[in-house]
Design a protein around this motif. Structure first.
Motif, PDB file in Angstrom:
ATOM      1  N   VAL A  25      10.385  -7.362   6.549  1.00 28.02           N
ATOM      2  CA  VAL A  25       9.260  -7.525   5.620  1.00 28.02           C
ATOM      3  C   VAL A  25       8.224  -6.431   5.848  1.00 28.02           C
ATOM      4  O   VAL A  25       7.720  -5.826   4.895  1.00 28.02           O
ATOM      5  N   LEU A  26       7.893  -6.160   7.100  1.00 28.69           N
ATOM      6  CA  LEU A  26       6.891  -5.145   7.407  1.00 28.69           C
ATOM      7  C   LEU A  26       7.361  -3.753   7.010  1.00 28.69           C
ATOM      8  O   LEU A  26       6.545  -2.899   6.651  1.00 28.69           O
ATOM      9  N   ASN A  27       8.668  -3.501   7.077  1.00 28.72           N
ATOM     10  CA  ASN A  27       9.203  -2.221   6.607  1.00 28.72           C
ATOM     11  C   ASN A  27       9.107  -2.105   5.093  1.00 28.72           C
ATOM     12  O   ASN A  27       8.963  -1.000   4.548  1.00 28.72           O
ATOM     13  N   ALA A  28       9.173  -3.256   4.408  1.00 32.01           N
ATOM     14  CA  ALA A  28       9.151  -3.248   2.946  1.00 32.01           C
ATOM     15  C   ALA A  28       7.746  -3.129   2.381  1.00 32.01           C
ATOM     16  O   ALA A  28       7.536  -2.492   1.344  1.00 32.01           O
ATOM     17  N   VAL A  29       6.774  -3.724   3.058  1.00 29.04           N
ATOM     18  CA  VAL A  29       5.389  -3.688   2.562  1.00 29.04           C
ATOM     19  C   VAL A  29       4.440  -3.689   3.761  1.00 29.04           C
ATOM     20  O   VAL A  29       4.567  -4.511   4.668  1.00 29.04           O
ATOM     21  N   ALA A  30       3.512  -2.750   3.778  1.00 26.69           N
ATOM     22  CA  ALA A  30       2.617  -2.566   4.933  1.00 26.69           C
ATOM     23  C   ALA A  30       1.351  -3.413   4.781  1.00 26.69           C
ATOM     24  O   ALA A  30       0.254  -2.898   4.537  1.00 26.69           O
TER      25      ALA A  30
END
Length: 287
Positions: A25-30
């Motif tokens: 998730v963190l890789n997809a949206v910061a």
């Protein structure tokens, strides 16, 4: 022993699942602030559903009891946010290496708060933990000060939370305050504290960040929900384990858990480890 084995096994497996989905998730949206708050919200919805349907007897808290739990909930919020910020700023493997130092914080706080002396053997075992984490940090390819500082802040917050939660378990307040219900109340408190800060910090840029996300909206929502479920369940099981062991024993088990997470994340994300970083990790975990 069998019961604790089941607790630890479920704790480790759920924690590995959380770390993998959380990083995706963190890789997809910061948006680490909003994401950490959302995962707490998922847990809050889950426990409120259990209480509303009477699948679990709801706790009854008076004002003094709730005020006593507020600082523990705040520490839970701070520890979770700091860990997510560290995950966002670096590799999951690096965060787990730094968080292997949590027993050091637990020992020091246990001596200060619980007035429990640390044996010579335990004190000596802290030395390789500190040296191993230091060596691994200096040689980690994805090292950033944000990831390191946030992971250390998470160590302090979670060690403090566990110490004060243990005190709360020894001195029950209110009715039906089982370990599961205690964690449910702490989750709701942490969510309530985290939400306004997350909206202030990341609310203005949330739309732009979500528009640029590398994951479809429905897939992203499902991943956030899955992250929250993993996080809530592994922490609830960990709270059950904490109710049956000393806080330092719990922190040592937490370090062993990081071996499972480290190996799982190395396989899934293929983050490279230098030989010295791997050596430092082994020294810390061995300690």
């Amino acid at each position: 022993t069998v019961k604790l084995g089941l607790y630890f096994g479920a704790w480790f497996a759920l924690s590995a699942g959380y770390n993998i989905v959380n990083k995706r998730v963190l890789n997809a949206v910061a948006l680490p602030w909003l994401h950490s708050t959302a995962t707490l919200g998922v847990g809050g919805v889950y426990v409120l559903f259990l209480w509303a349907t009477r699948l679990r007897t709801a706790p009854k808290l008076n004002g003094p009891a709730l005020r006593a739990l507020l600082p523990i909930g705040a520490l839970h919020a701070a520890g979770h946010l700091s860990a997510v910020l560290s995950f966002s700023a670096g590799a999951v493997s690096f965060t787990q290496i730094v968080k292997a130092a949590e027993p050091v914080f637990t020992c020091l706080l246990g001596a200060a708060v619980l007035k429990q002396a640390v044996s010579r053997g335990v004190a000596l075992s802290l030395i390789p933990i500190v040296l191993g984490v230091s060596l691994a940090s200096m040689t980690e390819l994805s090292f950033t000060w944000v990831a390191f500082g946030a992971a250390m802040a998470s160590n302090l917050a979670f060690a403090s939370r566990n110490i004060y939660a243990r005190l709360s378990l020894d001195k029950p307040k209110g009715e039906n305050m089982t370990p599961e219900n205690l964690y449910g109340v702490l989750t709701l408190i942490a969510f309530s504290i985290s939400l306004p800060f997350a909206l202030i910090v990341e609310g203005p840029k949330a739309y732009a960040a979500l528009s640029a996300a590398t994951m479809a909206p429905t897939a992203l929502a499902a991943a956030v929900a899955k992250t929250g479920a993993y996080f809530y369940l592994y922490n609830e099981v960990a709270m059950l384990a904490l109710n049956n062991v000393h806080p330092v024993t719990h922190a040592v088990a937490n370090t062993i858990k990081r071996v499972v997470i480290l190996l799982a994340c190395l396989i899934v994300f293929r983050n490279p480890l230098t030989p010295l970083c791997a050596t430092g990790s082994a020294i810390a975990i061995g300690g």
